[in-house]
Scaffold this active site. Sequence first.
Site, short mmCIF file in Angstrom:
data_model
loop_
_atom_site.label_atom_id
_atom_site.label_comp_id
_atom_site.label_asym_id
_atom_site.label_seq_id
_atom_site.Cartn_x
_atom_site.Cartn_y
_atom_site.Cartn_z
N LYS A 213 24.77 3.06 -11.55
CA LYS A 213 23.85 2.73 -10.47
C LYS A 213 22.95 1.55 -10.87
O LYS A 213 22.79 0.60 -10.13
CB LYS A 213 23.02 3.96 -10.11
CG LYS A 213 22.00 3.73 -9.02
CD LYS A 213 21.27 5.00 -8.65
CE LYS A 213 20.05 4.66 -7.78
NZ LYS A 213 19.30 5.84 -7.38
N GLU A 219 24.50 3.65 -22.85
CA GLU A 219 25.82 4.20 -23.22
C GLU A 219 26.92 3.49 -22.43
O GLU A 219 27.95 3.08 -22.99
CB GLU A 219 25.89 5.70 -22.89
CG GLU A 219 25.03 6.58 -23.77
CD GLU A 219 23.66 6.84 -23.16
OE1 GLU A 219 23.12 5.94 -22.46
OE2 GLU A 219 23.11 7.93 -23.40
N GLY A 272 21.60 9.20 -8.41
CA GLY A 272 22.78 9.23 -9.27
C GLY A 272 23.60 10.50 -9.11
O GLY A 272 24.81 10.47 -8.95
N ARG A 273 22.92 11.66 -9.13
CA ARG A 273 23.66 12.93 -9.06
C ARG A 273 24.09 13.27 -7.65
O ARG A 273 24.70 14.31 -7.42
CB ARG A 273 22.84 14.05 -9.68
CG ARG A 273 21.44 14.19 -9.15
CD ARG A 273 20.58 15.07 -10.06
NE ARG A 273 19.19 15.11 -9.64
CZ ARG A 273 18.26 14.22 -9.99
NH1 ARG A 273 18.60 13.18 -10.75
NH2 ARG A 273 17.02 14.33 -9.59
N GLU A 358 18.77 18.74 -13.41
CA GLU A 358 18.08 17.44 -13.37
C GLU A 358 17.23 17.34 -12.10
O GLU A 358 16.19 16.70 -12.09
CB GLU A 358 19.09 16.29 -13.45
CG GLU A 358 18.43 14.96 -13.80
CD GLU A 358 19.41 13.85 -14.15
OE1 GLU A 358 20.08 13.32 -13.25
OE2 GLU A 358 19.52 13.49 -15.34
N HIS A 389 36.95 36.79 -21.01
CA HIS A 389 37.37 37.11 -22.37
C HIS A 389 36.43 36.48 -23.39
O HIS A 389 36.78 36.36 -24.57
CB HIS A 389 38.81 36.65 -22.58
CG HIS A 389 39.75 37.34 -21.65
ND1 HIS A 389 40.34 38.56 -21.94
CD2 HIS A 389 40.15 37.02 -20.39
CE1 HIS A 389 41.08 38.93 -20.92
NE2 HIS A 389 40.99 38.02 -19.96
N LYS A 498 15.37 8.26 -24.33
CA LYS A 498 15.99 6.93 -24.28
C LYS A 498 15.13 5.92 -25.03
O LYS A 498 15.62 5.10 -25.82
CB LYS A 498 16.13 6.45 -22.83
CG LYS A 498 17.17 7.14 -22.00
CD LYS A 498 17.23 6.48 -20.62
CE LYS A 498 18.00 7.30 -19.62
NZ LYS A 498 17.99 6.76 -18.27
O1 LIG Z 1 24.42 5.30 -12.97
P1 LIG Z 1 23.47 4.95 -14.06
O2 LIG Z 1 22.36 4.04 -13.59
O3 LIG Z 1 24.20 4.36 -15.25
O4 LIG Z 1 22.77 6.27 -14.53
C1 LIG Z 1 23.49 7.30 -15.13
C2 LIG Z 1 22.64 8.55 -15.34
O5 LIG Z 1 21.65 8.31 -16.32
C3 LIG Z 1 20.30 8.59 -16.08
O6 LIG Z 1 19.63 8.63 -17.31
C4 LIG Z 1 20.03 9.83 -15.29
O7 LIG Z 1 19.70 10.91 -16.14
C5 LIG Z 1 21.16 10.24 -14.40
O8 LIG Z 1 20.63 10.77 -13.21
C6 LIG Z 1 22.07 9.09 -14.06
O9 LIG Z 1 23.10 9.53 -13.20
#
Ligand SMILES: O=P(O)(O)OC[C@H]1O[C@H](O)[C@H](O)[C@@H](O)[C@@H]1O
Length: 531
Positions: A213, A219, A272-273, A358, A389, A498
């Site tokens: 996004k 990462e 994002g979610r 989240e 199990h 972060k």
């Molecule tokens: O899609 P991005 O901007 O790379 O974000 C990826 C993810 O990282 C963030 O730290 C949030 O915790 C998430 O809600 C998000 O979906």
Amino acid sequence: MTQRLRCDETPAWTALQAHYEQVGRHFDVRADFEHNPDRFAQFSQQAPHVFADLSKNRIDAQAEALLLQLAEQCGLVEHRDAMFAGGCINSTEHRAVMHYLLRNQAVAATSQEAAAPVLRGAVADAAMPEVNATLRAMLAFAEAVRADEQITDIVNIGIGGSDLGPQMAVVALQAYAIPGKRFHFVSNVDGDELGEVLTQIRPHSTLFLVASKTFTTRETMTNAHSARQWFLDQAGPGADLGRHFAALTTNLEAAQAFGIRTTFGFRDWVGGRYSMWSAIGLPLAIAIGEAGFRALLGGAHAMDQHFLTAPLAKNLPVRLGLLDVWYRNFHGFSSRSVAPYHHGLRRLPAYLQQLEMESNGKRVDVHGRALSYSTSPVVWGEPGTNGQHAFFQMIHQGTDIVPVEFIAVREPAHDMPGHHAQLVANALAQAQALLQGRSDAGGHRHFPGNRPSSFFVMERMEPVTLGALIALYEHRVFVSGSIWGINSFDQWGVELGKQLAQDIQPRLATGDVHGLDPSTAGLLRQFRPRF
Ligand SMILES: O=P(O)(O)OC[C@H]1O[C@H](O)[C@H](O)[C@@H](O)[C@@H]1O
């Protein structure tokens, strides 16, 4: 945002506390089934594409009535309607929350029909032309990739909401996926993950999708840069990066600066979610095609309509969200286990962990005031029958009560004789055992019973039902978050780690432990000889 009563200041909250003390604490679902022949009918319902039986839960008609009063006194309907009117309900980020517009399509709509939004109003009317144009472009691209026999591998590079949704859905809808193409999801910055995928693919037959996004997540950027370097090294002179990379992002400039010319965007009103319905869904669209993706959107839209229009007492996301509040704040249950009795839903628990924890893992209300009551439970699980199990022992006989959510389909996608009946029998039996318990044996063989569960049934695992199921979960999380008076759409809690990682990373090279706490300093020294 107008000042609302906090949930624990409402008369309904006080009444719920009293009802819990008088009835709820000792409520035995088995006894209520005996006295009340309508209990199953009262606590089950058909919502779009999802039948839900909530009757094995520790809830009675009075508790549900009081919870509905709580919803009213907390302004749930006003809050829901503010979201659907495009109000700035994500107040800490000054954003509207409108992911529902991305699926503003009737089920089985043709591309022409889909151009006409189903939800109307000034906000939808203004946003839908761009939403539909992006959707059309993305689906046309997906169809082109599907038709391109040279492309055999699609690698999605993204994390969190840019990974969990499309990955969960591609896995769930494997039976609908185009043959001859493999889908890989790289999220972890641990080079083992990308490294493993790179050994399975070739540059000329791979399409990398950089899904972020913000296009700044470290990462994802690290993985994307490594993938680009690998591509350039492997493909050699004349390598056409533009043909083999596409970006799914709100930050189109950053994607272009990276060297990507095929980009699909979305707006900041998509969290994002909540983004699998947007361009972030491209890997899924490639897997299941335009018709499949539109059916997914249509199923979610049907659930949106249900959430918007069904009376609260027969509104499944509302009933589930209120049950979550009842369990968390009055019974004190701190976790919920999700048990999909469908192999395809094996990534659903991971997806729901982000969606729910989240969104609702917050300790202050929308005004930043500390809360005096609990919010998000821990959500966890594994597909059945495997969980039986492993950890079901604790759910049947442990000291904590863990409500379980069973999910099963009537029609399997495979035709292996006997398997589906055995799978469904196990799901039904587990829910039955949790309820009934076993009192004909003592000590270690005794099952207390009266252990709560819900049971969702869908026709089959297909795009339309999956869309409805995920939208159901989204709205349920909205409902409990709304009652708790928190902002379910920000995630400030992920920021501190972060920032500290950025401080620590150079210290691994220099060995500088100045200003670190003794534990972190000691641990950093453990890694020092390696860097
Ligand atoms: O899609 P991005 O901007 O790379 O974000 C990826 C993810 O990282 C963030 O730290 C949030 O915790 C998430 O809600 C998000 O979906």
